[in-house]
Structure formats: structure tokens, C-alpha cells
Design a protein around this motif. Structure first.
Motif, short mmCIF file in Angstrom:
data_model
loop_
_atom_site.label_atom_id
_atom_site.label_comp_id
_atom_site.label_asym_id
_atom_site.label_seq_id
_atom_site.Cartn_x
_atom_site.Cartn_y
_atom_site.Cartn_z
N LEU A 77 1.13 -1.17 -0.25
CA LEU A 77 -0.42 0.19 -0.35
C LEU A 77 0.76 1.38 0.06
O LEU A 77 0.56 1.53 -0.64
N CYS A 80 2.41 3.37 -3.06
CA CYS A 80 1.45 4.59 -3.50
C CYS A 80 1.41 6.00 -2.89
O CYS A 80 0.52 6.45 -2.58
N ILE A 86 -0.74 7.51 3.28
CA ILE A 86 -2.18 7.40 2.60
C ILE A 86 -2.72 8.02 2.71
O ILE A 86 -4.01 8.42 4.04
N GLN A 168 -4.76 -0.08 -3.25
CA GLN A 168 -3.31 0.74 -3.26
C GLN A 168 -3.71 1.27 -4.07
O GLN A 168 -4.16 1.49 -5.80
#
Length: 292
Positions: A77, A80, A86, A168
């Protein structure tokens, strides 16, 4: 240099003013949580003490907990992530790992009574399972999905399964592009239980592949799930008891073709604690019931 000037950087009033200089030191916090193996309940308590600790937790500690509990999934994850962040935040991902969100009736899924959310002591997330939730044109996306959390219902109903997952890089995913191509509208009454963002109903958008029901042990049309703008997935299904001659079949009859990266199982085949091989995904173990 005078004695006054030498003492100026660390006057007694600054050290004793709040009494928090030690606990607010990030290096000390990391050492403490590493020593207790990233205890979830302790982290929840620490983050609730004041705004400064909450900010440190959201910026650093929740990520470290996620990395400790699910290293392979988080590694994938984080590829990206932007500046170590995130979509939806690390706190939301930690909550998704350890919290079954419960279920209420929606326009596409009716319940005799709602089921409350609850903490789960262990979950297994798999990108192999996630692949079953992607239509053929979206198979290049990377999606982790948990095994369903089973909830017994009334005698006249099948058991209820509640599942959750995470994409993701959802902002650049093919799934999001398909939602926009179909002019799918965001739901008015449903919000993501993990980050609070608005969601799309994949049932309404007609983006639920038939293999998703088989993967869950449900029947066609017996499930619904939502994806939020940050890429968190949550849903529910009716778990149909399997007869002795049912083997689950092949999950991939909705494939158009295999996309690169989807079949790599390196992140899927080990458990979090023991490093032992497992064909079902990465197992995430929790602690006693905290308040996330």
C-alpha cells in the motif's frame, strides 16, 4: 559565556511547565511501543491524552503499528503513498485492520435487524481474495479484502458475513475510472465507517463480479459492498451453507485477461507473526478490545 546564558536553553520552568517533554519525544515513544510490540490498546489510550500526542500518533505511530501488524500489505500500500501518507490516513487503515463495522439495511441489502460493529482479535487480508472483487477490466488494480466476519442471524436467515478491504492507490485505479465512466453517484446515506468519506455502491454501479459471491461463500445477488473515495471497501453478504459436493469452483470466470502484478503472491503467503506460509493471506492479530 555567562552562567545565565548557559542555562537559558533549558530553564527549569520549561522542563516542568507541562511535564510532557519526555512522552512527547518521538524516539522515546517509538522505543516504548516497540517494547510492548505495538499494543493496540495502549496506542489508542496514548492518542487520546491530548492533541499533541494525537498528532504524533496520526503522523507516525499508527503507521508503525500497521507496519508491525501487517508488514507485507502495508509495504504494498505504501508504494503509492505521498510523503508517507496514504488516502484516509494511517489511523483509518489501523481501524480497518481491527474493526468489523457491522451492518444496517440498505436499498440493495435488507436485514431483519442491524448488527453492531465490534473489535476483532484476528483478521486475514488477501489480495487473491481482493482480485475476486474486481471486474475483468479492473484486474490491474491491487485490492486487499478480509475474510468475512460471521454473524449468526435468526433461524429463518442465513448467517451474515461482513467484510472489509483497501485499494492500493485508489485515486489512480481502474476501478475509480470505471465508476466515473458509468457516472456512478455517491451514496447520500452511507459513509465509510473507517474514514468518514462518501462512498459508491458497487451494486448500484453494476461493478460486482459473480466470482465475488463465490469467494465469500454467498449466492449471486446476495451481497453488497461500498468503496469510499479514499479506497476503503466495506460490505456484507449472506453466507450460504455449502453442501458436501460443493468445492467453490473457479473464481476467475469473469476475467478478461490477467494484468501484470496481480498474480504476484509474495505479499500474500505469510502470516504476520510466525512468518509461516499460508495460502489464504496475511493474518493480522489484535489485542484486547480497544477504542479506536
Amino acid at each position: 559565556m555567562s552562567a545565565d546564558k548557559r542555562l537559558k536553553p533549558n530553564p527549569p520552568s520549561q522542563v516542568s511547565k507541562s511535564g510532557e517533554s519526555g512522552i512527547l519525544n518521538e524516539r522515546i515513544l517509538l522505543i516504548v511501543f516497540e517494547s510492548v510490540k505495538w499494543d493496540l490498546q495502549l496506542l489508542c489510550l496514548t492518542a487520546s491524552l491530548n492533541r499533541k500526542l494525537q498528532a504524533i500518533a496520526e503522523r507516525l505511530l499508527w503507521r508503525k503499528l500497521c507496519e508491525y501488524r501487517a508488514p507485507r500489505m502495508v509495504e504494498a500500500l505504501a508504494k503509492c503513498a505521498t510523503n508517507g501518507r496514504i488516502n484516509g490516513g494511517w489511523h483509518a487503515l489501523a481501524k480497518l485492520m481491527f474493526y468489523c463495522c457491522g451492518c444496517e439495511s440498505t436499498r440493495n441489502f435488507k436485514l431483519s435487524q442491524p448488527r453492531p460493529g465490534h473489535f476483532v482479535k484476528a483478521s486475514r487480508f488477501s489480495k487473491t481474495s481482493g482480485r475476486s472483487f474486481l471486474t475483468g477490466k479492473c484486474r490491474g488494480d491491487l485490492l486487499y479484502v478480509s475474510d468475512p466476519c460471521e454473524h449468526p442471524m435468526s433461524d429463518k436467515e442465513d448467517d451474515l458475513g461482513i467484510f472489509r478491504g483497501v485499494f492500493q492507490g485508489f485515486h489512480r485505479s481502474r476501478t475509480k475510472a470505471r465508476l466515473f465512466q458509468r457516472n456512478a453517484e455517491l451514496e447520500d446515506r452511507v459513509r465509510c465507517p473507517y474514514c468518514g468519506a462518501r462512498v459508491w455502491s458497487m451494486s448500484t454501479a453494476r461493478l460486482v463480479p459473480k466470482c465475488a459471491a463465490r469467494r465469500l461463500g454467498s449466492h449471486d445477488g446476495g451481497l453488497e459492498y461500498f468503496v469510499c473515495v479514499n479506497g476503503h471497501l466495506h460490505g456484507n453478504c449472506w453466507l450460504v451453507p455449502l453442501s458436501s459436493d460443493e468445492d467453490g469452483g473457479d473464481d476467475d470466470d469473469d476475467d478478461d485477461d490477467d494484468e501484470s502484478g496481480v498474480n504476484d503472491l509474495d505479499y500474500d503467503n505469510r502470516t504476520v507473526k510466525t512468518e509461516s506460509t499460508s495460502s489464504t493471506g496475511e493474518e493480522i492479530c489484535g489485542d484486547d478490545d480497544p477504542t479506536l
